[in-house]
Design an enzyme around this catalytic site. Structure first.
Site, short mmCIF file in Angstrom:
data_model
loop_
_atom_site.label_atom_id
_atom_site.label_comp_id
_atom_site.label_asym_id
_atom_site.label_seq_id
_atom_site.Cartn_x
_atom_site.Cartn_y
_atom_site.Cartn_z
N GLY A 1 -34.26 3.11 14.35
CA GLY A 1 -35.25 3.64 15.28
C GLY A 1 -35.61 2.62 16.35
N LYS B 1 -42.59 -3.18 11.56
CA LYS B 1 -43.05 -4.41 12.22
C LYS B 1 -44.41 -4.27 12.89
CE LYS B 1 -38.52 -6.46 13.02
NZ LYS B 1 -37.64 -5.28 13.06
N THR C 1 -40.56 4.12 8.94
CA THR C 1 -40.17 5.52 9.07
C THR C 1 -38.65 5.60 9.15
OG1 THR C 1 -40.46 5.37 11.47
CG2 THR C 1 -42.30 6.27 10.20
N ASN D 1 -35.79 7.08 10.38
CA ASN D 1 -35.47 8.01 11.48
C ASN D 1 -34.18 8.79 11.24
OD1 ASN D 1 -37.28 5.86 12.36
ND2 ASN D 1 -37.12 6.77 14.39
N GLU E 1 -39.78 11.08 12.50
CA GLU E 1 -40.13 9.81 11.85
C GLU E 1 -40.75 10.04 10.47
OE1 GLU E 1 -40.65 6.53 13.65
OE2 GLU E 1 -40.30 7.17 15.73
N TYR F 1 -30.65 2.36 5.42
CA TYR F 1 -29.96 2.79 6.64
C TYR F 1 -28.57 3.34 6.27
CZ TYR F 1 -33.41 0.42 9.58
OH TYR F 1 -34.56 0.03 10.20
N ARG G 1 -51.54 18.15 11.62
CA ARG G 1 -52.31 18.00 12.87
C ARG G 1 -51.36 17.78 14.04
NH1 ARG G 1 -52.24 12.64 14.63
NH2 ARG G 1 -51.55 11.19 13.02
#
Ligand code: ADP
Ligand code: RBF
Ligand code: MG
Length: 311
Positions: free
Chosen positions: A181, A187, A193, A195, A245, A257, A270
């Site tokens: 991502g 960081k 997340t 991606n 994400e 990964y 939301r």
């Protein structure tokens, strides 16, 4: 002492009838829910569209029960001028036998919003184009999607399907190898997340409003975990592309990964928002995590942990 009045959700405007259009993107998400809800509570609904009447009739015939839910249906061929002229809406009010000022128009287009205001009606804009809400400022309210509509703010009956801060949706799936991502989840936020590539999902994704969703995440050979995610442009960082994400609510010892990640998305929390500080964004994401964590134990959501998509 705080009065009770200040605690109750404020009613913005009193309305008795609702006017919709079925063209455009507005009704991709949540149209069925809205129509059934209003009709079920006896709120008169009109359909007013620039499309010719026969075209509307055909569209209505594709949706079980919709035709009977509308008290009034008007096409562009039945008035002198279409939107942005107020004619369609004024004629709708006339046929509904109500004052224009007690009508609530829900519109996704700028001509439609213009027409609604010119007719003297209350207008909620649900912009069809992302990041374009600044063009809709003449509306009484701008919302990101029908998921965010709160009928009680307009003196209409509230939706009853929200449960513990979550809205159940028709579950949908998305998956693929975990990609790199923006390198800031862990960081900058301390919230990793995983991606997913949006390349093969652009049409699927355009059907879903941006926002915070949750569900189950399967990582092949590892297991199935609770998950909460944002879909969209992350206003705080103002990304150029719509991203997915997912934050898996589990502590992993290493990165994954390239591994196959599958998501079953079961509910909405939301809209995406901007925040005055990084701390407030982080606090909100943690709140989302707690909401998802406990909602996913409810039977209506937990059953999707066994979804065939994970087999
Ligand atoms: P990127 O910008 O490359 O997505 P992030 O800082 O967001 O980097 O970290 C995401 C990576 O961290 C994921 O691709 C995954 O390999 C790993 N990871 C570890 N724990 C989690 C978790 N709980 N949820 C999501 N990803 C995780
Ligand atoms: N970014 C925003 O700018 N606004 C948000 O409202 C927002 N909500 C999020 C909710 C969840 C559950 C997650 C996991 C992320 C959210 N983010 C939001 C995205 C965050 O900015 C993103 O993960 C980082 O930019 C890392 O790429
Ligand atoms: Mg990430």
């Amino acid at each position: 002492m705080i009065s009770k009045m200040s605690i109750a959700s404020p009613v913005k405007k009193l309305v008795s009838s609702v006017i919709l259009d079925l063209d455009g993107t507005l009704l991709n998400t949540g149209a069925n829910r809205l129509i059934n809800h209003l009709h079920g509570h006896g709120i008169p609904i009109a359909l007013a569209s620039n499309s010719p009447r026969p075209f509307i009739e055909k569209k209505l015939s594709y949706h079980q029960g919709w035709k009977d839910s509308f008290s009034v249906v008007i096409g562009g061929d039945e008035v002198k001028a279409g939107k942005p002229s107020p004619d369609l809406f004024l004629e709708a009010a006339k046929r509904l036998n109500v004052q224009p000022s007690s009508c609530l128009v829900i519109e996704d287009s700028i001509p439609g919003v213009t027409a609604g205001k010119a007719a003297g009606m209350k207008v909620i804009a649900v912009p069809s184009l992302p990041k374009q809400s600044h063009l809709y400022t003449m509306a009484d309210e701008v919302i990101n999607s029908l998921f965010d509509l709160r009928p009680e703010q307009w003196s209409l009956p509230p939706f009853e399907d929200w449960i513990d801060g979550t809205l159940p949706i028709e579950p949908w799936n998305i998956g693929g190898p975990v990609i790199k991502g923006f390198g800031r989840g862990s960081k900058v936020l301390g919230i990793p997340t995983a991606n997913l590539s949006t390349d093969s999902y652009s049409s699927l994704l355009s059907e879903y409003p941006s926002g915070v969703y949750f569900g189950w995440a399967g990582v092949s050979k590892r297991g199935i975990y609770k998950m909460v995610m944002s879909i969209g442009w992350n206003p705080y960082f103002n990304n150029p592309e719509k991203t997915i994400e997912p934050w898996l609510l589990h502590e992993f010892e290493d990165d994954f990964y390239g591994e196959e990640l599958r998501l079953v998305v079961v509910g909405y929390i939301r809209p995406e928002a901007n925040f005055p500080s990084l701390e407030s964004l982080i606090a909100k994401i943690h709140e989302d995590g707690r909401i998802a964590e406990s909602a996913l134990d409810l039977p209506g959501y937990s059953k999707y942990k066994d979804d065939p998509y994970f087999k």
